[in-house]
Scaffold this motif. Structure first.
Motif, PDB file in Angstrom:
ATOM      1  N   THR A  80     -30.598  21.386 -54.285  1.00  0.00           N
ATOM      2  CA  THR A  80     -30.700  20.859 -52.928  1.00  0.00           C
ATOM      3  C   THR A  80     -32.161  20.595 -52.591  1.00  0.00           C
ATOM      4  OG1 THR A  80     -28.779  22.202 -52.303  1.00  0.00           O
ATOM      5  CG2 THR A  80     -30.102  21.269 -50.509  1.00  0.00           C
ATOM      6  N   MET A  81     -32.465  19.371 -52.221  1.00  0.00           N
ATOM      7  CA  MET A  81     -33.823  19.023 -51.802  1.00  0.00           C
ATOM      8  C   MET A  81     -34.125  19.693 -50.460  1.00  0.00           C
ATOM      9  SD  MET A  81     -35.044  17.160 -54.231  1.00  0.00           S
ATOM     10  CE  MET A  81     -36.551  16.572 -53.443  1.00  0.00           C
ATOM     11  N   LYS A  82     -35.303  20.289 -50.345  1.00  0.00           N
ATOM     12  CA  LYS A  82     -35.735  20.884 -49.084  1.00  0.00           C
ATOM     13  C   LYS A  82     -36.331  19.831 -48.158  1.00  0.00           C
ATOM     14  CE  LYS A  82     -36.807  25.519 -50.686  1.00  0.00           C
ATOM     15  NZ  LYS A  82     -37.897  26.501 -50.795  1.00  0.00           N
ATOM     16  N   GLU A  83     -36.886  18.776 -48.760  1.00  0.00           N
ATOM     17  CA  GLU A  83     -37.428  17.647 -48.020  1.00  0.00           C
ATOM     18  C   GLU A  83     -36.953  16.383 -48.710  1.00  0.00           C
ATOM     19  OE1 GLU A  83     -41.699  17.879 -47.777  1.00  0.00           O
ATOM     20  OE2 GLU A  83     -41.629  20.045 -47.445  1.00  0.00           O
ATOM     21  N   ALA A  84     -36.495  15.408 -47.942  1.00  0.00           N
ATOM     22  CA  ALA A  84     -35.974  14.159 -48.513  1.00  0.00           C
ATOM     23  C   ALA A  84     -37.134  13.229 -48.851  1.00  0.00           C
ATOM     24  CB  ALA A  84     -35.012  13.509 -47.537  1.00  0.00           C
ATOM     25  N   ARG A  85     -37.832  13.539 -49.964  1.00  0.00           N
ATOM     26  CA  ARG A  85     -38.940  12.695 -50.406  1.00  0.00           C
ATOM     27  C   ARG A  85     -39.121  12.850 -51.912  1.00  0.00           C
ATOM     28  NH1 ARG A  85     -43.646  15.672 -51.301  1.00  0.00           N
ATOM     29  NH2 ARG A  85     -43.646  17.754 -50.396  1.00  0.00           N
ATOM     30  N   LEU A  86     -39.725  11.841 -52.532  1.00  0.00           N
ATOM     31  CA  LEU A  86     -40.015  11.903 -53.952  1.00  0.00           C
ATOM     32  C   LEU A  86     -40.963  13.059 -54.228  1.00  0.00           C
ATOM     33  CD1 LEU A  86     -40.508   8.117 -54.741  1.00  0.00           C
ATOM     34  CD2 LEU A  86     -38.465   9.506 -55.028  1.00  0.00           C
ATOM     35  N   ASN A  87     -40.742  13.773 -55.286  1.00  0.00           N
ATOM     36  CA  ASN A  87     -41.516  14.959 -55.665  1.00  0.00           C
ATOM     37  C   ASN A  87     -41.394  16.097 -54.666  1.00  0.00           C
ATOM     38  OD1 ASN A  87     -43.754  12.993 -57.304  1.00  0.00           O
ATOM     39  ND2 ASN A  87     -43.131  14.891 -58.249  1.00  0.00           N
ATOM     40  N   ALA A 108     -42.130  21.252 -56.833  1.00  0.00           N
ATOM     41  CA  ALA A 108     -42.148  19.786 -56.797  1.00  0.00           C
ATOM     42  C   ALA A 108     -41.176  19.254 -57.837  1.00  0.00           C
ATOM     43  CB  ALA A 108     -43.557  19.259 -57.079  1.00  0.00           C
ATOM     44  N   THR A 109     -40.290  18.377 -57.420  1.00  0.00           N
ATOM     45  CA  THR A 109     -39.312  17.790 -58.335  1.00  0.00           C
ATOM     46  C   THR A 109     -39.902  16.552 -59.014  1.00  0.00           C
ATOM     47  OG1 THR A 109     -38.374  16.520 -56.503  1.00  0.00           O
ATOM     48  CG2 THR A 109     -37.306  18.615 -57.047  1.00  0.00           C
ATOM     49  N   VAL A 110     -39.257  16.127 -60.071  1.00  0.00           N
ATOM     50  CA  VAL A 110     -39.629  14.907 -60.784  1.00  0.00           C
ATOM     51  C   VAL A 110     -38.842  13.760 -60.160  1.00  0.00           C
ATOM     52  CG1 VAL A 110     -39.499  13.723 -63.015  1.00  0.00           C
ATOM     53  CG2 VAL A 110     -40.145  16.135 -62.910  1.00  0.00           C
ATOM     54  N   TYR A 111     -39.470  12.588 -60.000  1.00  0.00           N
ATOM     55  CA  TYR A 111     -38.760  11.478 -59.376  1.00  0.00           C
ATOM     56  C   TYR A 111     -38.608  10.240 -60.248  1.00  0.00           C
ATOM     57  CZ  TYR A 111     -43.286   9.307 -58.522  1.00  0.00           C
ATOM     58  OH  TYR A 111     -44.520   8.757 -58.677  1.00  0.00           O
ATOM     59  N   GLY A 112     -39.443  10.026 -61.248  1.00  0.00           N
ATOM     60  CA  GLY A 112     -39.347   8.825 -62.073  1.00  0.00           C
ATOM     61  C   GLY A 112     -38.569   9.095 -63.338  1.00  0.00           C
ATOM     62  N   ILE A 154     -23.456  13.730 -57.913  1.00  0.00           N
ATOM     63  CA  ILE A 154     -24.758  13.352 -57.382  1.00  0.00           C
ATOM     64  C   ILE A 154     -24.559  12.832 -55.969  1.00  0.00           C
ATOM     65  CG2 ILE A 154     -26.735  11.819 -57.604  1.00  0.00           C
ATOM     66  CD1 ILE A 154     -24.924  12.986 -60.654  1.00  0.00           C
ATOM     67  N   PHE A 155     -25.302  13.404 -55.029  1.00  0.00           N
ATOM     68  CA  PHE A 155     -25.189  13.015 -53.630  1.00  0.00           C
ATOM     69  C   PHE A 155     -25.991  11.754 -53.379  1.00  0.00           C
ATOM     70  CE2 PHE A 155     -26.677  13.389 -49.171  1.00  0.00           C
ATOM     71  CZ  PHE A 155     -25.452  13.290 -48.560  1.00  0.00           C
ATOM     72  N   ASN A 156     -25.349  10.768 -52.803  1.00  0.00           N
ATOM     73  CA  ASN A 156     -26.004   9.529 -52.424  1.00  0.00           C
ATOM     74  C   ASN A 156     -26.250   9.575 -50.922  1.00  0.00           C
ATOM     75  OD1 ASN A 156     -26.702   6.941 -51.641  1.00  0.00           O
ATOM     76  ND2 ASN A 156     -25.332   5.963 -53.116  1.00  0.00           N
ATOM     77  N   PRO A 157     -27.497   9.796 -50.484  1.00  0.00           N
ATOM     78  CA  PRO A 157     -27.746   9.947 -49.051  1.00  0.00           C
ATOM     79  C   PRO A 157     -27.428   8.694 -48.245  1.00  0.00           C
ATOM     80  CG  PRO A 157     -29.816   9.843 -50.270  1.00  0.00           C
ATOM     81  CD  PRO A 157     -28.708   9.909 -51.281  1.00  0.00           C
ATOM     82  N   ASP A 158     -27.465   7.505 -48.856  1.00  0.00           N
ATOM     83  CA  ASP A 158     -27.147   6.283 -48.125  1.00  0.00           C
ATOM     84  C   ASP A 158     -25.663   6.167 -47.813  1.00  0.00           C
ATOM     85  OD1 ASP A 158     -29.819   5.542 -48.217  1.00  0.00           O
ATOM     86  OD2 ASP A 158     -29.552   4.495 -50.136  1.00  0.00           O
ATOM     87  N   GLU A 159     -24.824   6.674 -48.715  1.00  0.00           N
ATOM     88  CA  GLU A 159     -23.380   6.562 -48.535  1.00  0.00           C
ATOM     89  C   GLU A 159     -22.751   7.848 -48.027  1.00  0.00           C
ATOM     90  OE1 GLU A 159     -21.734   5.178 -52.178  1.00  0.00           O
ATOM     91  OE2 GLU A 159     -23.028   3.428 -52.258  1.00  0.00           O
ATOM     92  N   GLN A 160     -23.500   8.938 -48.001  1.00  0.00           N
ATOM     93  CA  GLN A 160     -23.039  10.235 -47.515  1.00  0.00           C
ATOM     94  C   GLN A 160     -21.828  10.760 -48.279  1.00  0.00           C
ATOM     95  OE1 GLN A 160     -24.700  12.134 -45.175  1.00  0.00           O
ATOM     96  NE2 GLN A 160     -26.239  10.578 -45.487  1.00  0.00           N
ATOM     97  N   ASP A 161     -21.785  10.488 -49.589  1.00  0.00           N
ATOM     98  CA  ASP A 161     -20.754  11.109 -50.412  1.00  0.00           C
ATOM     99  C   ASP A 161     -21.304  11.311 -51.817  1.00  0.00           C
ATOM    100  OD1 ASP A 161     -20.648   8.653 -51.682  1.00  0.00           O
ATOM    101  OD2 ASP A 161     -18.598   8.210 -51.101  1.00  0.00           O
ATOM    102  N   PHE A 162     -20.470  11.814 -52.706  1.00  0.00           N
ATOM    103  CA  PHE A 162     -20.900  12.101 -54.060  1.00  0.00           C
ATOM    104  C   PHE A 162     -20.303  11.095 -55.024  1.00  0.00           C
ATOM    105  CE2 PHE A 162     -21.577  16.151 -52.059  1.00  0.00           C
ATOM    106  CZ  PHE A 162     -22.646  16.704 -52.734  1.00  0.00           C
ATOM    107  N   SER A 163     -21.047  10.804 -56.084  1.00  0.00           N
ATOM    108  CA  SER A 163     -20.490  10.046 -57.196  1.00  0.00           C
ATOM    109  C   SER A 163     -20.438  11.003 -58.382  1.00  0.00           C
ATOM    110  CB  SER A 163     -21.360   8.823 -57.512  1.00  0.00           C
ATOM    111  OG  SER A 163     -22.657   9.229 -57.887  1.00  0.00           O
ATOM    112  N   ALA A 164     -19.316  11.044 -59.048  1.00  0.00           N
ATOM    113  CA  ALA A 164     -19.129  12.022 -60.128  1.00  0.00           C
ATOM    114  C   ALA A 164     -19.240  11.361 -61.495  1.00  0.00           C
ATOM    115  CB  ALA A 164     -17.772  12.706 -59.990  1.00  0.00           C
ATOM    116  N   SER A 165     -19.878  12.052 -62.408  1.00  0.00           N
ATOM    117  CA  SER A 165     -19.939  11.658 -63.815  1.00  0.00           C
ATOM    118  C   SER A 165     -19.487  12.841 -64.635  1.00  0.00           C
ATOM    119  CB  SER A 165     -21.373  11.275 -64.209  1.00  0.00           C
ATOM    120  OG  SER A 165     -21.818  10.178 -63.469  1.00  0.00           O
ATOM    121  N   GLU A 166     -18.570  12.613 -65.560  1.00  0.00           N
ATOM    122  CA  GLU A 166     -18.058  13.686 -66.396  1.00  0.00           C
ATOM    123  C   GLU A 166     -18.452  13.430 -67.838  1.00  0.00           C
ATOM    124  OE1 GLU A 166     -13.747  15.403 -67.729  1.00  0.00           O
ATOM    125  OE2 GLU A 166     -13.998  14.820 -65.657  1.00  0.00           O
TER     126      GLU A 166
END
Length: 171
Positions: A80-87, A108-112, A154-166
């Motif tokens: 879970t991101m604590k702040e919605a920003r790259l890194n 700090a998370t990786v973004y690229g 993976i949560f897509n903040p633009d669509e407010q739902d998850f896309s699943a990959s198995e």
């Protein structure tokens, strides 16, 4: 597969669920992406669930482990991101059969991309090891027949739902 062909698990919210059968021989990589200079790995070693995250070799985070019970298990990693920003900083929570067994903060998370030459792997670590504790064990393949499937939500903040990959461990 190449890292960028795998699920987008960098500066975003996601949940990973791995379904395994565990006994006293269970060990190996559940999933790995990148390497020691930038990557993450969820694995089992010496009877413990472990997790490592490297932000381009600048910041190292290691979950030292929770004892793994035997039987049919669901292992969950919630990022879970604590702040919605790259890194941005994030929080990782680890669960076994929906019981929380640990958590850690990532500075700090990786973004690229974690690296320009590594892969995204299920059931092994094909390239350079993300965690040096298993580097001498080669690909550190998961115990044969015990890793059933790994699902990435993976949560897509633009669509407010998850896309699943198995993904399954397929040779």
């Amino acid at each position: 597969v190449p890292e960028l062909a795998g699920p987008e698990i960098k500066s975003t919210n996601y949940e990973i669920n791995a379904y395994i059968s565990a006994d006293n021989t269970t060990q190996g990589v559940i999933y790995a992406v990148g390497d020691r200079m930038g990557g993450q790995v969820l694995f089992i070693k010496d009877g413990k669930l472990r997790y490592s995250y490297s932000t381009l070799g600048l910041y190292w985070h290691d979950f030292e482990g929770a004892t793994l019970p035997t039987g049919e298990l669901k292992i969950t990693l919630k990022h879970t991101m604590k702040e919605a920003r790259l890194n941005g900083p994030s929080r990782v929570e680890l669960f076994i059969n929906d019981e929380k067994v640990g958590e850690m903060d990532i500075v700090a998370t990786v973004y690229g991309a974690y690296t320009g030459h590594e892969t995204f792997d299920i059931g092994r670590d094909e390239g350079m090891a993300v965690n040096e504790e298993y580097a001498d064990l080669g690909k550190f393949k998961f115990t044969e027949g015990q890793l059933h499937k790994v699902i990435f939500d993976i949560f897509n903040p633009d669509e407010q739902d998850f896309s699943a990959s198995e993904y399954s461990d397929v040779d």
